[in-house]
Every structure is written in C-alpha cells, then in structure tokens.
Design a protein around this motif. Structure first.
Motif, PDB file in Angstrom:
ATOM      1  N   ALA A   1       5.954 -16.506  22.469  1.00 56.06           N
ATOM      2  CA  ALA A   1       6.293 -17.558  23.429  1.00 56.06           C
ATOM      3  C   ALA A   1       6.264 -18.928  22.752  1.00 56.06           C
ATOM      4  O   ALA A   1       6.874 -19.879  23.253  1.00 56.06           O
ATOM      5  N   GLU A   2       5.575 -19.018  21.606  1.00 51.12           N
ATOM      6  CA  GLU A   2       5.416 -20.300  20.898  1.00 51.12           C
ATOM      7  C   GLU A   2       6.147 -20.350  19.563  1.00 51.12           C
ATOM      8  O   GLU A   2       6.471 -21.428  19.072  1.00 51.12           O
TER       9      GLU A   2
ATOM     10  N   PHE B   1      11.689 -10.588  24.845  1.00 45.72           N
ATOM     11  CA  PHE B   1      13.017 -10.206  24.395  1.00 45.72           C
ATOM     12  C   PHE B   1      13.795 -11.377  23.808  1.00 45.72           C
ATOM     13  O   PHE B   1      14.533 -11.205  22.839  1.00 45.72           O
ATOM     14  N   THR B   2      13.641 -12.557  24.383  1.00 45.81           N
ATOM     15  CA  THR B   2      14.334 -13.720  23.839  1.00 45.81           C
ATOM     16  C   THR B   2      13.904 -13.963  22.395  1.00 45.81           C
ATOM     17  O   THR B   2      14.734 -14.146  21.505  1.00 45.81           O
ATOM     18  N   ALA B   3      12.608 -13.934  22.152  1.00 46.18           N
ATOM     19  CA  ALA B   3      12.097 -14.137  20.795  1.00 46.18           C
ATOM     20  C   ALA B   3      12.446 -12.965  19.886  1.00 46.18           C
ATOM     21  O   ALA B   3      12.867 -13.156  18.745  1.00 46.18           O
ATOM     22  N   ALA B   4      12.278 -11.750  20.381  1.00 43.13           N
ATOM     23  CA  ALA B   4      12.510 -10.564  19.541  1.00 43.13           C
ATOM     24  C   ALA B   4      13.969 -10.449  19.118  1.00 43.13           C
ATOM     25  O   ALA B   4      14.262 -10.095  17.977  1.00 43.13           O
TER      26      ALA B   4
ATOM     27  N   ALA C   1       8.814 -18.230  16.491  1.00 43.16           N
ATOM     28  CA  ALA C   1       9.794 -17.184  16.187  1.00 43.16           C
ATOM     29  C   ALA C   1       9.089 -15.986  15.558  1.00 43.16           C
ATOM     30  O   ALA C   1       8.137 -16.163  14.797  1.00 43.16           O
ATOM     31  N   VAL C   2       9.549 -14.806  15.873  1.00 40.55           N
ATOM     32  CA  VAL C   2       8.942 -13.582  15.358  1.00 40.55           C
ATOM     33  C   VAL C   2       8.842 -13.624  13.835  1.00 40.55           C
ATOM     34  O   VAL C   2       7.818 -13.240  13.268  1.00 40.55           O
ATOM     35  N   ASP C   3       9.890 -14.064  13.194  1.00 39.49           N
ATOM     36  CA  ASP C   3       9.920 -14.065  11.738  1.00 39.49           C
ATOM     37  C   ASP C   3       8.845 -14.974  11.131  1.00 39.49           C
ATOM     38  O   ASP C   3       8.490 -14.808   9.967  1.00 39.49           O
ATOM     39  N   ARG C   4       8.321 -15.893  11.908  1.00 40.57           N
ATOM     40  CA  ARG C   4       7.288 -16.815  11.405  1.00 40.57           C
ATOM     41  C   ARG C   4       5.867 -16.408  11.793  1.00 40.57           C
ATOM     42  O   ARG C   4       4.907 -17.009  11.330  1.00 40.57           O
ATOM     43  N   ILE C   5       5.738 -15.427  12.648  1.00 40.73           N
ATOM     44  CA  ILE C   5       4.412 -14.952  13.060  1.00 40.73           C
ATOM     45  C   ILE C   5       3.825 -14.098  11.942  1.00 40.73           C
ATOM     46  O   ILE C   5       4.529 -13.281  11.343  1.00 40.73           O
ATOM     47  N   THR C   6       2.545 -14.284  11.684  1.00 35.63           N
ATOM     48  CA  THR C   6       1.879 -13.494  10.656  1.00 35.63           C
ATOM     49  C   THR C   6       0.943 -12.473  11.303  1.00 35.63           C
ATOM     50  O   THR C   6       0.503 -12.650  12.449  1.00 35.63           O
TER      51      THR C   6
END
Length: 182
Positions: free
Chosen positions: A20-21, A93-96, A23-28
C-alpha cells in the motif's frame, strides 16, 4: 488452519501492508519480516522470495473465486467472482500487477489461468487439446490478463459484470464453444 498456514498469512498481511506504501519491486524481505515480527529464516522456510509470497497469496484468492467454476458457477459467474475478489483486494492487486520482475504476479496469473482453462477443456473433450486450440487459449489468456491489469491499474472503472461480459465476448468462437455450458 495449521501453524504453517497462519505464518504464511501473517507474511502475506505484512507484504500487503507494505504494498500500500511501496512498489513490490522495492519491498525487501527484511521489511516484510520486520512488519510482522518474524525472522528471515521463517520467511525462507515458507517462500523462496517476495514474489513467491505474492503469488501464493494470489493463489489463495484465485482458488476461492475459480474453484466453483465448472462445478456450480457459470463462466460469467466465476469471472464476476474473480473481479469482485480483485476489487476487494484493490491495493494488493494494483501494486502486484505493476511489478515487472520475471517472477511477478502477471506471469503467475497467466500460468494459473491457462492451466485452469486447459484442465476444464481437457475434462470436457476427454482428450488432448489440439495445437490450434492451445494457441487460441494462450492468446486469449494473455489478452484477458492484460485487460484485467489495465482495469486494475486504471481505477476499475467498469463494473465486475461488464468486465466479465467483455472477456466472454472476447473469447474466440472455438473457445467459447468449448467453455460454454461449464
């Protein structure tokens, strides 16, 4: 639900919150485990990476909406149910769907839906699917996922019923015939 399943859901809730905060690609993985108070070892006992976690959660959602299709739901009812679940998990889903990683939900969703329709068609015709039907099915699945992603990432302006109707209308005639009367 057993302890392993509860752990997976705890990790899924953490990644959903983060999505929610960020992008998936930036989450660790570190952020995920810190968010839910688990260890990296626990994470890696359950998932190979963050995309595996996102895809697992997608499967849990998709199974709920698709498992009745072909049993007690029509194709339209199953699609509406899928879109309602997506809408209910809008942030996830929006983020994924914005991830461009090769392990992203986009590819996973394609494989899931292609396998799902393949199984339904095989069961119905009681033989292997011809190469031409496989081609049409692959093209349709890729197109329907692309349009679903557009719907999600552009604000879900069409109703779930409209989306289901459009995806059914987009079926090539040979596929429509095979998927009719699920």
């Amino acid at each position: 639900m057993d302890a392993s399943e509860r752990t997976k859901y705890k990790l899924a809730e953490a990644v959903k919150d983060l999505m929610a905060e960020t992008a998936v690609d930036r989450i660790t993985v570190k952020q995920i485990v810190e968010r839910c108070g688990l260890t990296r070892q626990t994470f890696y006992r359950n998932f190979k990476d963050k995309y595996d976690l996102v895809n697992w959660y997608f499967d849990k959602l998709a199974i709920v909406s698709f498992k009745q299709m072909g049993v007690s739901l029509t194709l339209k009812e199953g699609l509406i149910k899928k879109f309602e679940f997506i809408k209910g998990e809008r942030h996830f889903f929006t983020a994924a769907f914005k991830s461009e990683d090769h392990n992203s939900l986009l590819q996973h969703d394609y494989e899931f839906i292609y396998r799902f329709y393949t199984d339904i068609i095989k069961k119905k015709i009681q033989k292997e699917i011809s190469p031409d039907i496989r081609f049409l099915l692959e093209m349709y699945c890729r197109g329907s996922i692309y349009m679903t992603v557009q719907w999600v990432t552009q604000g879900m302006k069409r109703s779930t019923g409209e989306m289901a109707d459009l995806l059914i209308r987009a079926l090539p005639p040979e596929l429509a015939k095979l998927l009719k009367d699920l």
